[in-house]
Every structure is written in C-alpha cells, then in structure tokens.
Scaffold this active site. Structure first.
Site, PDB file in Angstrom:
ATOM      1  N   GLY A 210       0.838  -1.202   0.000  1.00  0.00           N
ATOM      2  CA  GLY A 210       0.000   0.000   0.000  1.00  0.00           C
ATOM      3  C   GLY A 210       0.866   1.242   0.000  1.00  0.00           C
ATOM      4  O   GLY A 210       2.065   1.173  -0.290  1.00  0.00           O
ATOM      5  N   ASN A 211       0.274   2.383   0.293  1.00  0.00           N
ATOM      6  CA  ASN A 211       1.054   3.620   0.384  1.00  0.00           C
ATOM      7  C   ASN A 211       0.412   4.540   1.413  1.00  0.00           C
ATOM      8  O   ASN A 211      -0.619   4.213   1.989  1.00  0.00           O
ATOM      9  CB  ASN A 211       1.160   4.290  -0.994  1.00  0.00           C
ATOM     10  N   HIS A 212       1.041   5.687   1.635  1.00  0.00           N
ATOM     11  CA  HIS A 212       0.645   6.556   2.747  1.00  0.00           C
ATOM     12  C   HIS A 212      -0.506   7.510   2.428  1.00  0.00           C
ATOM     13  O   HIS A 212      -0.776   8.392   3.224  1.00  0.00           O
ATOM     14  CB  HIS A 212       1.836   7.407   3.194  1.00  0.00           C
TER      15      HIS A 212
END
Ligand code: CTP
Length: 402
Positions: A210-212
């Site tokens: 995933g990412n932030h």
C-alpha cells in the site's frame, strides 16, 4: 435572496466591538438567514445574551455543559446544522485558541466541531492586532482555509489610531453574501466522479502493498463538489474518513477493484478527478493462505509483481466530452513528468504535488499544488487548505467544461 434559509452561526467574543454583533445578527435575520449565536464568557461582559437571543429569535449558546443532559452533544448537532460560522468580533485570545485547536469554552469547542467554512473578523486594539503572535495565529487560520475579514484602520476605543476596528455592516454582510454567492450551485446536477485514497494489493490474506495516501484531498474534492450541487460518486480505497454529506461512496480495496468500479460508472460522468494513489504494481500470485516464515529461504523471499490497470489512462482513451483531471506526485523533474503524464494519459489537467514541499506532506490538511493544463497553461498555487484547493480544482474543471 442569497442568504435566505442559510444556517449561520455568529460567534461573539470579548471585544469592545461585541455590540456590533447585534447589528450583524439583525441584518442576517432580515436577509432571511437562520442565525444561532454562541458567546464566550468575556463576550457577555460587553453585550447581554438576551439582546442577541431576542434578535436571533433563538437561545444563545453560552454553556459547554448544559444542565439538560439531552443537549450534551449540542456542539455536534449545531456543527452539522451550520452552513457558515462567523466569529465577529474575534478577540486576540479567541483567535489564538482557534489557531491552536483549543476547546475550553462553547465557542472554541464548536469551532472544532463544525463542518462548514469559518470566517473570522478580528477586532482588537492595534498593538494586539499587529503583535507577531496574533499575526502568526491569523496566518495559521488562513492557511487552514478560514476567511479572514481584515479589520479597518481608524480610531479605536483606547484612543489609539490604527488597524483593529471591526468593519461596518455593509463590509461584513458583503463578505458573507459573496461567500454564498460564489460557487453556490454552480455544479448543480453535474455528475462528478472522484477517486481517493490508496489501494491495497494483497500479498496474502493479511498482508498487502500500500502507500501513505490518507484520502483527504479526494474527500475534500468530493465534499466541495457535493456542496456545489454536483451528483458525486466517490470511489475510495481503504481510508479512515467519514463520507461527506450527499456523496455516493463506493469502497474498494485493490487497483483492480477501483478500476472496475470506475469503468462501470464513467459513461454518465461529466467531470472525473482521479486523486487516488493507485498502486502501480500488485503481487502477481497472492497466496490464499498466510505465508509462513518457514516458506522463505534463510536469505529472504521474492514476491513477483504485475502491473495494475491504469484508471486514468483507461478513461483518457474513452473520455468523450468529459473533463478528466489527474494528479501527479513527483519528487524530481516535476513539471516535465507531469506534462508527460498529461499527454500520455490524455488528461485535461494535472494537479502536480511534491510531497517534500513543506505543507504538502501525506496526511496533512494543506497542500501546495501546480495545475498543468493540456493547452500548455501552468498555474502555481500557494500553500492552502485542501478544502480551498478542492474548490479551485473544481473551478478550473468547470471552466474547461465550458
Ligand atoms: N493512476 C490511475 N491508475 C493507476 C495509476 C495512476 O488512475 N494504476 C492515476 C492517479 O490517480 C493519478 C495519475 O494517474 O491521477 C498519476 O499517477 P502516478 O502514480 O503519479 O503516475 P504513474 O502513471 O504511475 O507514473 P510514475 O510511476 O512514473 O510516477
């Protein structure tokens, strides 16, 4: 007509100009607005709640902790009810508290709970107004998207001459009507689709890539579009955000699911804003079972990745008359990369961010963006609240549609 039926909270603080709040409430009621007044304890030293209750035709909120327990969540209800909160006059003390998110009286608590725009009209003695502390606090509020009604210069109650006077009624009323006139209903009935948040690409049933991305920018766009009358579909990856009022939200997990959800609905859209931080790669063969440490070699393990579908590109290939807005997150060669994305994906506008610029980090409430248009125009925007940027993005998209 602009103010008819509008729900307006007037916050009054301890400033000699508090008497003018009576005139403001009267003008707002005359213009057809529904007004609720909230006062700080010091405001009551300058003007009585009875005056403001009579003029607003409603009880004035004074207490954080009303005796009637059933009213214990009044600030939440009032916060959802309001279309606008204006603090006039706003003392240096209240401005400081608002800037720092304090909630030590009814007014400051409500200011944290409201979902509507905030207007602040500072009024105080010149020395307090020009003090760097006050100026910095005002700058914080402005950055967060509050509109500041500048005080006028003139003779003050202390006899000093300088800035600090609460402007007269026509100025205050003009600021309020302009607020409601601009953009109100300008997207009425226009179908708008927004993607937001990250995507999660499963490695196994419990792990993902995933990412932030927090989703805040996309949610701000969906909220602004709905407020302006659009029929909004928000396709959101996994985020911890409440659905903005009036928005049709579709939750998805992976890039694949987001792509499917968007493609199912794109045909009826007139404006699509793709702000999601879609994963570009996903594990090629996600495991059905949780992967055990023992499955790896002693020196580690490999996960093969495959490309995910590019949603912006897919829409660009079939966009017809719709306005297509993409985002680009770049940390080097920003302009060139954003322009390339715009061309390659056939977008009409790219919102370029650099998360390393101060105020533009992931998860924050502010952003610094540059808008890049297909016709070569470039518009650099200053640091601003994501809510303010949302309105500008929609303004530009609407202009492109015309
Ligand atoms: N986007 C998308 N689907 C993807 C990847 C990106 O719709 N699978 C959209 C994003 O929502 C954004 C724009 O494309 O509006 C730019 O995304 P970005 O990841 O920055 O660009 P990429 O094309 O992935 O390019 P690069 O990896 O070179 O930065």
């Amino acid at each position: 007509m602009t103010l008819r039926g509008k729900h307006i909270i007037v916050g009054v603080t301890g400033s000699i100009a508090a008497y003018k709040s009576a005139l403001l409430v009267r003008e707002l009621v005359k213009a057809g607005a529904e007004v609720r007044v909230i006062m700080t304890p010091s405001a009551c030293e300058f003007i009585t709640p009875l005056t403001l209750a009579t003029l607003s035709q409603a009880d004035v909120v004074l207490d954080m902790f009303p005796q009637d327990r059933a009213k214990g969540t009044w600030h939440i209800h009032l916060g959802m009810w309001a279309d606008l909160m204006i603090v006039a006059p706003a003392s240096a003390n209240t401005i400081a508290k608002l800037a720092h998110g304090m909630a030590d009286n009814a007014l400051t608590s409500l200011a944290l709970a409201v979902r509507c725009p905030l207007m602040v009209a500072p009024a105080m003695d010149t020395d307090m107004y020009v003090h760097v502390a006050t100026q910095e606090n005002i700058a914080i509020l402005r950055r967060r998207g509050a509109s500041i009604i500048e005080p006028e210069s003139g003779e003050l109650a202390s006899g000093l001459v300088g800035p600090g006077r609460l402007p007269d009624m026509p100025v205050l009323m003009n600021a309020i009507t302009t607020h409601f006139e601009s953009r109100a209903g300008d997207l009425a009935g226009v179908p708008v689709l927004v993607t937001a948040g990250p995507t999660h690409e499963a490695i196994d049933p419990v792990r993902y890539i995933g990412n932030h991305s927090s989703g805040k920018m996309g949610f701000a766009i969906a909220e602004a579009a709905a407020r302006r009358g659009a029929a909004v579909t928000l396709v959101s990856g996994p985020v911890a955000l409440a659905t903005p009022p009036g928005v049709d939200r579709i939750d998805v997990g992976s890039a694949e699911q987001m792509h499917a959800a968007v493609m199912q609905r794109f045909e009826e859209q007139r404006i699509c804003v793709l702000s999601a931080a879609v994963a570009d790669f996903a594990p090629a063969r996600p495991s059905d079972q949780k992967i055990k440490k023992s499955e790896a070699n002693t020196d580690g393990m490999r996960i093969d990745l495959r490309r995910t579908p590019d949603i912006l590109r897919s829409l660009g290939e079939r966009k017809g008359g719709m306005v297509l807005v993409g985002f680009a997150l770049e940390t080097e060669n920003e302009h060139a990369n954003a322009e390339r994305k715009l061309r390659e994906k056939n977008a009409d506008m790219i919102v370029l961010n650099n998360p390393r610029v101060e105020g533009a980090a992931f998860g924050g409430d502010t952003n610094v963006a540059t808008l890049i248009f297909a016709d070569g125009r470039v518009e650099e925007l200053p640091l601003m609240a994501k809510s303010a940027l949302a309105d500008i993005i929609l303004d530009r998209a609407l202009a492109l549609r015309r």
